[in-house]
Scaffold this active site. Structure first.
Site, PDB file in Angstrom:
ATOM      1  N   GLU A  37      31.704 -45.641  36.989  1.00 60.89           N
ATOM      2  CA  GLU A  37      31.918 -47.064  36.724  1.00 60.89           C
ATOM      3  C   GLU A  37      31.599 -47.843  37.995  1.00 60.89           C
ATOM      4  O   GLU A  37      31.810 -47.364  39.108  1.00 60.89           O
ATOM      5  CB  GLU A  37      33.378 -47.335  36.334  1.00 60.89           C
ATOM      6  CG  GLU A  37      33.736 -46.919  34.922  1.00 60.89           C
ATOM      7  CD  GLU A  37      35.162 -47.304  34.558  1.00 60.89           C
ATOM      8  OE1 GLU A  37      35.800 -48.049  35.341  1.00 60.89           O
ATOM      9  OE2 GLU A  37      35.641 -46.851  33.503  1.00 60.89           O
ATOM     10  N   GLN A  95      12.297 -55.389  23.680  1.00 56.92           N
ATOM     11  CA  GLN A  95      12.976 -55.027  22.431  1.00 56.92           C
ATOM     12  C   GLN A  95      13.467 -56.303  21.734  1.00 56.92           C
ATOM     13  O   GLN A  95      14.658 -56.541  21.596  1.00 56.92           O
ATOM     14  CB  GLN A  95      14.123 -54.062  22.727  1.00 56.92           C
ATOM     15  CG  GLN A  95      13.652 -52.765  23.357  1.00 56.92           C
ATOM     16  CD  GLN A  95      14.770 -51.759  23.517  1.00 56.92           C
ATOM     17  OE1 GLN A  95      15.443 -51.399  22.548  1.00 56.92           O
ATOM     18  NE2 GLN A  95      14.985 -51.298  24.741  1.00 56.92           N
ATOM     19  N   LYS A 188      -5.597 -51.414  21.221  1.00 52.99           N
ATOM     20  CA  LYS A 188      -4.595 -50.373  21.498  1.00 52.99           C
ATOM     21  C   LYS A 188      -3.683 -50.212  20.290  1.00 52.99           C
ATOM     22  O   LYS A 188      -3.294 -51.186  19.663  1.00 52.99           O
ATOM     23  CB  LYS A 188      -3.757 -50.751  22.723  1.00 52.99           C
ATOM     24  CG  LYS A 188      -2.693 -49.725  23.086  1.00 52.99           C
ATOM     25  CD  LYS A 188      -1.934 -50.116  24.344  1.00 52.99           C
ATOM     26  CE  LYS A 188      -0.755 -50.994  24.039  1.00 52.99           C
ATOM     27  NZ  LYS A 188       0.125 -51.202  25.217  1.00 52.99           N
TER      28      LYS A 188
END
Length: 297
Positions: A37, A95, A188
């Site tokens: 953490e 995203q 692509k």
């Protein structure tokens, strides 16, 4: 009064902004607990001050994002008047829509986290998808690096600007107009996660110097494959202008061994060392101008 807060992963840009704006720069004390953490401490008075937090969320993206959120929360709890997040490279920006069954819209979630943490204004650079701006309900300034790169090619003649895929076509067209160059597109397609194929160039590149224009170089696969295809189609040489040098895995080695002669990038992501192929273009003044506008309005 204003202060700049940063981590050691963006210290160079933060120091440059500090000098340009004439404000103090404080490096947050970021440590890890035994379970990994993060622990963030900012040892300065921030009450009633405009706090500018400088942090790109590049690799490791999750750590950098969490550091940003914790620095923002610390500033908010310390009574900051206004929090401006300077995030030159915004991770998860690719995203922006679900591309597989039951997938999240990760960019929208990241936008929500940044808002909830307490950011009032976000300044970023060349978002991968313009629609990511719409995921925020706070003020977002998506700055454009094209004018910085355009200065490098003002006096260049008879070259072609190339988009490595159809998704970057609009960006490439605008850059081509800026520098007075024709443009071409590489066809692509992505067959599966993190792999792509290229087999055609749309536009004439024969006997031309080519400049690939894109926003991100991550693994380097797209850039290297595009360069090979352009040279196979008769291009005399290949250079590249890339805003964000993410450079994951063995990308540096691939690019060093590739036939790309020069790679122009910005300092949106801090790197301690890059090969002689890379030429870094400073974005300090671009961000400083926007920070001044926000603070003074």
């Amino acid at each position: 009064m204003s202060k700049i807060i940063t981590s050691n992963k963006q210290k160079q840009l933060a120091d440059n902004l500090s000098k340009c704006l004439g404000v103090e720069c404080i490096e947050a004390d970021i440590r890890r607990f035994a379970d990994d953490e993060l622990r963030v401490q900012i040892s300065t008075n921030m009450r009633d001050e405009d706090i500018i937090i400088v942090q790109s969320t590049a690799k490791p993206a999750n750590d950098r994002l969490m550091e940003l959120l914790l620095m923002v929360d610390a500033a908010k709890r310390a009574g900051a008047k206004k929090i401006i997040a300077v995030v030159p490279y915004l991770g998860y920006g690719r995203q922006d829509r679900p591309t597989y069954n039951y997938g999240p819209i990760s960019a929208r979630l990241v936008a929500s986290l940044i808002e909830v943490a307490g950011v009032d204004h976000l300044i970023t650079l060349d978002l991968h998808s313009p629609q990511v701006e719409g995921f925020f309900r706070i003020d977002v300034q998506n700055l454009n690096s094209a004018p910085i790169f355009a200065e490098l090619f003002r006096d260049r003649k008879d070259f072609v600007v190339v988009s490595p895929d159809t998704g970057g076509l609009q960006r490439t067209q605008k850059f081509g107009i800026m520098v007075g160059a024709k443009f071409a597109i590489v066809d692509k397609s992505r067959e599966k996660f993190n792999t792509c194929s290229m087999n055609e160039v749309i536009g004439n590149v024969s006997n031309k110097s080519c400049v690939i224009f894109d926003d991100i170089v991550d693994t380097g696969n797209t850039l290297c494959m595009a360069a090979e295809l352009l040279l196979d189609c008769g291009a005399l040489s290949v250079e590249a202008c890339i805003t964000h040098a993410v450079l994951s895995r063995d990308a540096l080695l691939k690019l060093e061994e590739s036939k790309i002669s020069k790679i122009f990038v910005t300092n949106s992501i801090q790197h301690n060392a890059l090969s002689s192929k890379f030429f870094i273009n400073d974005i300090t003044q671009l961000f400083a101008n926007e920070i001044k506008r926000i603070i003074n309005k």
